[in-house]
Design a protein around this motif. Structure first.
Motif, PDB file in Angstrom:
ATOM      1  N   LYS A  13       0.831  -1.193   0.000  1.00 32.78           N
ATOM      2  CA  LYS A  13       0.000   0.000   0.000  1.00 32.78           C
ATOM      3  C   LYS A  13       0.874   1.255   0.000  1.00 32.78           C
ATOM      4  O   LYS A  13       1.802   1.367   0.802  1.00 32.78           O
ATOM      5  N   PRO A  14       0.585   2.221  -0.890  1.00 27.72           N
ATOM      6  CA  PRO A  14       1.381   3.452  -0.898  1.00 27.72           C
ATOM      7  C   PRO A  14       1.040   4.328   0.303  1.00 27.72           C
ATOM      8  O   PRO A  14      -0.071   4.285   0.826  1.00 27.72           O
ATOM      9  N   LYS A  15       1.995   5.114   0.713  1.00 23.41           N
ATOM     10  CA  LYS A  15       1.804   5.998   1.854  1.00 23.41           C
ATOM     11  C   LYS A  15       1.881   7.443   1.379  1.00 23.41           C
ATOM     12  O   LYS A  15       2.743   7.796   0.595  1.00 23.41           O
ATOM     13  N   LEU A  16       0.966   8.245   1.869  1.00 21.09           N
ATOM     14  CA  LEU A  16       0.921   9.661   1.529  1.00 21.09           C
ATOM     15  C   LEU A  16       1.565  10.435   2.664  1.00 21.09           C
ATOM     16  O   LEU A  16       1.091  10.391   3.800  1.00 21.09           O
ATOM     17  N   GLU A  17       2.658  11.120   2.378  1.00 18.98           N
ATOM     18  CA  GLU A  17       3.388  11.864   3.400  1.00 18.98           C
ATOM     19  C   GLU A  17       2.770  13.248   3.586  1.00 18.98           C
ATOM     20  O   GLU A  17       2.359  13.885   2.633  1.00 18.98           O
ATOM     21  N   GLY A  18       2.728  13.700   4.802  1.00 20.96           N
ATOM     22  CA  GLY A  18       2.228  15.031   5.100  1.00 20.96           C
ATOM     23  C   GLY A  18       0.714  15.106   5.066  1.00 20.96           C
ATOM     24  O   GLY A  18       0.017  14.093   5.076  1.00 20.96           O
ATOM     25  N   PRO A  19       0.190  16.332   5.015  1.00 21.77           N
ATOM     26  CA  PRO A  19      -1.268  16.487   4.975  1.00 21.77           C
ATOM     27  C   PRO A  19      -1.826  16.012   3.636  1.00 21.77           C
ATOM     28  O   PRO A  19      -1.145  16.048   2.614  1.00 21.77           O
ATOM     29  N   ALA A  20      -3.060  15.565   3.660  1.00 17.54           N
ATOM     30  CA  ALA A  20      -3.702  15.070   2.436  1.00 17.54           C
ATOM     31  C   ALA A  20      -4.023  16.256   1.538  1.00 17.54           C
ATOM     32  O   ALA A  20      -4.760  17.157   1.911  1.00 17.54           O
ATOM     33  N   GLN A  21      -3.425  16.262   0.362  1.00 14.13           N
ATOM     34  CA  GLN A  21      -3.728  17.281  -0.637  1.00 14.13           C
ATOM     35  C   GLN A  21      -3.613  16.660  -2.006  1.00 14.13           C
ATOM     36  O   GLN A  21      -2.907  15.674  -2.207  1.00 14.13           O
ATOM     37  N   LEU A  22      -4.334  17.230  -2.944  1.00  6.94           N
ATOM     38  CA  LEU A  22      -4.357  16.691  -4.292  1.00  6.94           C
ATOM     39  C   LEU A  22      -3.098  17.102  -5.045  1.00  6.94           C
ATOM     40  O   LEU A  22      -2.584  18.205  -4.837  1.00  6.94           O
ATOM     41  N   PRO A  23      -2.586  16.251  -5.933  1.00  9.50           N
ATOM     42  CA  PRO A  23      -1.404  16.624  -6.707  1.00  9.50           C
ATOM     43  C   PRO A  23      -1.700  17.780  -7.667  1.00  9.50           C
ATOM     44  O   PRO A  23      -2.865  18.075  -7.957  1.00  9.50           O
ATOM     45  N   SER A  24      -0.668  18.413  -8.151  1.00 10.13           N
ATOM     46  CA  SER A  24      -0.850  19.581  -9.025  1.00 10.13           C
ATOM     47  C   SER A  24      -1.507  19.213 -10.347  1.00 10.13           C
ATOM     48  O   SER A  24      -2.151  20.047 -10.973  1.00 10.13           O
ATOM     49  N   TYR A  25      -1.381  17.975 -10.780  1.00  7.98           N
ATOM     50  CA  TYR A  25      -1.967  17.539 -12.046  1.00  7.98           C
ATOM     51  C   TYR A  25      -3.342  16.911 -11.835  1.00  7.98           C
ATOM     52  O   TYR A  25      -3.841  16.214 -12.709  1.00  7.98           O
ATOM     53  N   PHE A  26      -4.009  17.166 -10.726  1.00  7.88           N
ATOM     54  CA  PHE A  26      -5.162  16.399 -10.263  1.00  7.88           C
ATOM     55  C   PHE A  26      -6.251  16.056 -11.277  1.00  7.88           C
ATOM     56  O   PHE A  26      -6.526  14.880 -11.433  1.00  7.88           O
ATOM     57  N   PRO A  27      -6.889  16.938 -11.966  1.00  7.21           N
ATOM     58  CA  PRO A  27      -8.101  16.470 -12.655  1.00  7.21           C
ATOM     59  C   PRO A  27      -7.856  15.582 -13.864  1.00  7.21           C
ATOM     60  O   PRO A  27      -8.807  15.180 -14.514  1.00  7.21           O
ATOM     61  N   ILE A  28      -6.623  15.244 -14.185  1.00  7.25           N
ATOM     62  CA  ILE A  28      -6.381  14.414 -15.363  1.00  7.25           C
ATOM     63  C   ILE A  28      -6.595  12.946 -15.039  1.00  7.25           C
ATOM     64  O   ILE A  28      -6.501  12.530 -13.888  1.00  7.25           O
ATOM     65  N   GLU A  29      -6.888  12.174 -16.068  1.00  6.53           N
ATOM     66  CA  GLU A  29      -7.100  10.736 -15.922  1.00  6.53           C
ATOM     67  C   GLU A  29      -6.277  10.031 -16.991  1.00  6.53           C
ATOM     68  O   GLU A  29      -6.752   9.752 -18.082  1.00  6.53           O
ATOM     69  N   PRO A  30      -4.995   9.733 -16.700  1.00  4.91           N
ATOM     70  CA  PRO A  30      -4.147   9.094 -17.701  1.00  4.91           C
ATOM     71  C   PRO A  30      -4.623   7.678 -18.024  1.00  4.91           C
ATOM     72  O   PRO A  30      -5.246   7.019 -17.193  1.00  4.91           O
ATOM     73  N   ARG A  31      -4.312   7.267 -19.236  1.00  2.00           N
ATOM     74  CA  ARG A  31      -4.652   5.911 -19.641  1.00  2.00           C
ATOM     75  C   ARG A  31      -3.842   4.940 -18.783  1.00  2.00           C
ATOM     76  O   ARG A  31      -2.633   5.051 -18.663  1.00  2.00           O
ATOM     77  N   GLY A  32      -4.521   4.005 -18.169  1.00  2.00           N
ATOM     78  CA  GLY A  32      -3.895   3.065 -17.252  1.00  2.00           C
ATOM     79  C   GLY A  32      -4.228   3.360 -15.805  1.00  2.00           C
ATOM     80  O   GLY A  32      -4.024   2.526 -14.932  1.00  2.00           O
ATOM     81  N   CYS A  33      -4.746   4.553 -15.517  1.00  2.00           N
ATOM     82  CA  CYS A  33      -5.099   4.930 -14.142  1.00  2.00           C
ATOM     83  C   CYS A  33      -6.593   5.191 -13.998  1.00  2.00           C
ATOM     84  O   CYS A  33      -7.010   5.887 -13.071  1.00  2.00           O
ATOM     85  N   GLU A  34      -7.381   4.663 -14.896  1.00  2.00           N
ATOM     86  CA  GLU A  34      -8.815   4.940 -14.872  1.00  2.00           C
ATOM     87  C   GLU A  34      -9.470   4.452 -13.583  1.00  2.00           C
ATOM     88  O   GLU A  34     -10.323   5.124 -13.005  1.00  2.00           O
ATOM     89  N   LYS A  35      -9.062   3.270 -13.125  1.00  2.00           N
ATOM     90  CA  LYS A  35      -9.664   2.681 -11.929  1.00  2.00           C
ATOM     91  C   LYS A  35      -9.365   3.530 -10.694  1.00  2.00           C
ATOM     92  O   LYS A  35     -10.268   3.835  -9.912  1.00  2.00           O
TER      93      LYS A  35
END
Length: 148
Positions: A13-35
């Protein structure tokens, strides 16, 4: 693609360091990450939005603008939250607390989304998603000259 699935199984399981915040590229949906993107979008639209609305109702949210004074929408909810914070109420209730982050509800989904996007955005078929786009001159807003 299969190699990455096997690699993820051993990584855990990946771990998110620091406070929960969305990445700078957030609203994109790359092919392969749809799920992963779909699970994150559902979590944000349901659990995180509900928690953010509860915080707004109780007056615990913060304003983006420094000159705006935050006021509770529902005074009864604000009183209950103050009572719990003082230690006099039921501490097991699901009312928000001061300093809560609505994105904490989606912390695991953000970590999976970030790991998948960091891997998939390096691939050639997803490069277009990270490139800035240029707006043609005829579609730009006209600037007004007040010096006439």
């Amino acid at each position: 693609m299969v190699f990455y699935r096997i690699k993820e199984a051993f990584q855990g399981k990946p771990k998110l360091e620091g406070p929960a915040q969305l990445p700078s590229y957030f609203p994109i949906e790359p092919r392969g990450c749809e799920k992963h993107a779909d699970k994150l979008f559902k979590c944000i639209s349901n659990e995180a939005t509900a928690k953010a609305r509860d915080m707004e109702t109780a007056g615990l949210h913060t304003s983006y603008y420094p000159d705006v004074q935050v006021k509770p929408v529902d005074q009864d909810a604000a009183d209950k939250v103050k009572e719990i914070a003082a230690g006099g109420g039921d501490s097991t209730s699901s009312l928000p607390k001061a300093g809560d982050n609505p994105l904490d509800e989606c912390r695991d989904f953000i970590a999976y989304y970030k790991r998948c996007c960091d891997r998939e955005l390096k691939k050639k078929h997803n490069w277009i998603l990270t490139e800035p786009y240029r707006v043609q001159e005829e579609y730009r807003y006209q600037q007004r000259n007040d010096q006439n």
